[in-house]
Design an enzyme around this catalytic site. Structure first.
Site, PDB file in Angstrom:
ATOM      1  N   ASP A  59      -7.042  -6.362   2.555  1.00 35.78           N
ATOM      2  CA  ASP A  59      -5.735  -6.187   3.279  1.00 35.78           C
ATOM      3  C   ASP A  59      -4.279  -5.353   3.108  1.00 35.78           C
ATOM      4  O   ASP A  59      -4.444  -4.959   1.486  1.00 35.78           O
ATOM      5  CB  ASP A  59      -4.540  -7.865   3.329  1.00 35.78           C
ATOM      6  CG  ASP A  59      -3.997  -7.578   4.715  1.00 35.78           C
ATOM      7  OD1 ASP A  59      -4.367  -7.712   6.016  1.00 35.78           O
ATOM      8  OD2 ASP A  59      -2.622  -8.120   3.531  1.00 35.78           O
ATOM      9  N   GLU A  71      -8.548  -2.304   4.439  1.00 36.94           N
ATOM     10  CA  GLU A  71      -7.852  -1.530   5.624  1.00 36.94           C
ATOM     11  C   GLU A  71      -6.915  -0.330   5.155  1.00 36.94           C
ATOM     12  O   GLU A  71      -5.855  -0.685   4.027  1.00 36.94           O
ATOM     13  CB  GLU A  71      -7.052  -2.481   6.311  1.00 36.94           C
ATOM     14  CG  GLU A  71      -5.596  -2.856   7.211  1.00 36.94           C
ATOM     15  CD  GLU A  71      -4.653  -3.773   7.520  1.00 36.94           C
ATOM     16  OE1 GLU A  71      -4.237  -3.122   8.410  1.00 36.94           O
ATOM     17  OE2 GLU A  71      -4.314  -4.283   6.699  1.00 36.94           O
TER      18      GLU A  71
HETATM   19  C1  NOJ Z   1      -2.834  -6.742   8.269  1.00 41.97           C
HETATM   20  C2  NOJ Z   1      -3.639  -7.604   8.499  1.00 41.97           C
HETATM   21  O1  NOJ Z   1      -4.322  -7.267   9.265  1.00 41.97           O
HETATM   22  C3  NOJ Z   1      -2.264  -8.496   9.648  1.00 41.97           C
HETATM   23  O2  NOJ Z   1      -2.776  -9.271  10.215  1.00 41.97           O
HETATM   24  C4  NOJ Z   1      -1.289  -8.654   8.887  1.00 41.97           C
HETATM   25  O3  NOJ Z   1      -0.227  -9.112   9.443  1.00 41.97           O
HETATM   26  C5  NOJ Z   1      -0.724  -7.709   7.814  1.00 41.97           C
HETATM   27  N1  NOJ Z   1      -1.530  -6.521   7.043  1.00 41.97           N
HETATM   28  C6  NOJ Z   1       0.125  -8.644   6.741  1.00 41.97           C
HETATM   29  O4  NOJ Z   1      -0.645  -8.995   6.106  1.00 41.97           O
END
Ligand code: NOJ
Length: 544
Positions: free
Chosen positions: A209, A275
């Site tokens: 993440d 991500e």
């Molecule tokens: C990215 C995640 O995909 C999202 O769903 C989340 O709210 C944020 N990061 C915080 O972890």
């Protein structure tokens, strides 16, 4: 060009994202669970063309969590929230998935914990607690305001004042998600041990993440305003009005990611997906200078584009031209943070063409649960909005629309949870016709298109591992490319327009249509005058 037979599973395979809350509820509490995923594994892949045919599942967080951000606020990294099951169920999930040849990728949320995590409870207990420096605490500015001007993704400032110790802590999401201090070696060691905990349990990889956020500017300087910020942002959207110069993508983050990668490399053939956002040159750096960082930094570029052939082609060609030889491409068209692709691109016909594109470009595709049914944005009444982004920044920004229950059949609650139980988000209105059971019986359904494409791709070295070259055709609504491996040549013609068209494929005489996105057309075609119906995509076998 890499030999197609030497590819890793994460290069050759197709990833399917499951949002566990929304997949299948077996306990009758209106929330999906791990047992539900186990029960649907054969839907995902039973080794025959009757199943969807994916190679890996990525599970969004299932860890103990107060659910302030639906699991992205973790209060124990090494356990399962009772809502979803327990560790024994998780172990069974891994075993059952592996038995079917499905790899298991789990979400790892390293940037922030829950404010209920024991580490944070200790950290906030006093200024001299040994874990104080595990999080990012700063004094107020002289006027009592937050230490800098950063905003939270979900609205408001990125700092919350803690009365008890008289300092602010940093959180770039909700205030219940305090950010870990990755400059502290103890934090790194603890979080890397979390990776080992799950690797030892047999997981095949991690989706990491907001990995580019782990390191912030050492001096936490103010971000400059963004001169191009949209004028109509809600007043509390501080984040949306800034250029993110100091809060993410700092050069020093790469050293941390190399350290993470070294942990993965302690094990056999595991995969790190991250991500990562940002402009192409900076995004590419997340593969590492010699491929020593992420295996796959998620590529969201197509997801944010309008439904236009030229825009898609430009994005793919730019990526192909920019990637160093060791870097494997990947594409994402939907996830739990974005509106549904069928709604974004305009409808089911476009969603079908998007499926063909996603599953035939060079690189690893990631599918999002329900997109194989053409699921559209759910309609969430304002009083039912759950997502903090929707609650804080306006209901039109809620991500709930893409998180509605998976539609299994035409029965009560679409088969997601038992009759009489209220699902955590409303089931979409179209569930009686748009569901797995009904679409399985319709030979030309979008679900059967996905199945056919996945099965075809699995057996086609040109598609799962071959080269990519886009072709110039005179029609601006068409994106045409060739995939080749050895003697195998596959041509993909995608029509983005709403009126029929004819194109001439340069250098090709004729070919055999193997799949039309409408599943009603096969056989030999004259490629000097190829007709494409509105939004039609064709997969064509061509010989040299
Ligand atoms: C990215 C995640 O995909 C999202 O769903 C989340 O709210 C944020 N990061 C915080 O972890």
């Amino acid at each position: 060009m890499m030999e197609t037979q030497n590819l890793h599973w994460w290069q050759r395979g197709v990833v399917y994202q499951i949002y566990p809350r929304s997949f299948k509820d077996t306990t009758g509490n209106g929330v999906g669970d791990l047992q539900g995923i186990i029960e649907q594994l054969s839907y995902l892949n039973d080794g025959t063309p009757r199943s969807l045919g994916v190679d890996a599942i990525w599970l969004s967080p299932f860890y103990p969590s107060p659910m302030a951000d639906f699991g992205y606020d973790v209060s124990d990294y090494c356990n399962v929230d009772p809502l979803f099951g327990d560790l024994a169920t998780f172990d069974r999930l891994v075993e059952e998935a592996h038995r079917r040849g499905i790899k298991v990728i789990i979400d790892w949320v390293p940037n922030h914990t829950s404010d209920q995590h024991p580490w944070f409870l200790e950290s906030r207990s006093s200024r001299d607690n040994p874990k104080r420096d595990w999080y990012i605490w700063r004094d107020p500015r002289p006027d009592g305001s937050p230490p800098n001007n950063w905003g939270s993704f979900f609205g408001g400032p990125a700092w919350t004042f803690d009365e008890h110790t008289g300092q602010y802590y940093l959180h770039q999401f909700v205030k219940e998600q305090p950010e870990l201090n990755w400059r502290n070696p103890e934090v790194r060691a603890a979080m890397l041990d979390v990776l080992r905990f799950w690797l030892d349990r047999g997981v095949d990889g991690f989706r990491m993440d907001v990995i580019g956020l782990l390191i912030k500017d050492a001096e936490l300087r103010d971000n400059p305003p963004d001169p191009n910020a949209p004028p109509d942002l809600p007043p509390n959207d501080i984040f949306g009005r800034q250029l993110h110069i100091y809060n993410w993508d700092q050069d020093e983050v790469h050293e941390v990611i190399r350290e993470i990668r070294r942990v993965l490399d302690e094990y056999d053939d595991r995969c790190g997906i991250g991500e990562v956002w940002g402009e192409l040159p900076r995004w590419i750096k997340y593969y590492g200078e010699n491929g020593d960082e992420l295996h796959l930094p998620f590529n969201f570029r197509l997801l944010w584009l309008p439904w236009q052939a030229r825009a898609m082609r430009r994005s793919v060609d730019e990526l192909e031209a920019a990637l160093p030889g060791f870097a494997w491409p990947n594409y994402v068209l939907g996830n739990h943070d974005q509106p549904r692709l069928a709604s974004r691109f305009g409808g089911e016909a476009q969603a079908r063409a998007a499926a063909l594109m996603l599953l035939t470009l060079r690189g690893t595709p990631t599918l999002y649960y329900g997109d194989e049914l053409g699921m559209e944005n759910g309609v969430i009444p304002p009083e039912k909005v759950q997502d903090p982004q929707g609650i804080n920044l306006g209901v039109e920004r809620t991500r709930d629309v893409a998180r509605t229950p998976m539609q299994w059949n035409a029965g009560p609650n679409a088969g997601f949870c038992p009759a009489g139980v209220e699902p955590w988000l409303p089931v979409s209105a179209d569930y009686a016709t748009r569901n797995v059971a009904v679409q399985s019986e319709q030979p030309r359904s979008i679900l059967n298109l996905y199945r056919k494409l996945l099965w075809y791709r699995r057996h086609s070295p040109a598609l799962y591992g071959g080269s990519y070259r886009s072709l110039d055709v005179e029609h601006e609504d068409c994106f045409v490319y060739l995939r080749e491996a050895g003697d195998e040549r596959r041509l993909i013609a995608l029509h983005f327009g709403s009126t029929p068209c004819h194109i001439s494929i340069p250098g090709e005489q004729s070919g055999m249509v193997a799949i039309s996105t409408y599943l009603d057309r096969e056989g030999r075609e004259d490629l000097s005058r190829l007709e494409l119906r509105p939004y039609e995509g064709l997969l064509i076998e061509v010989t040299k």
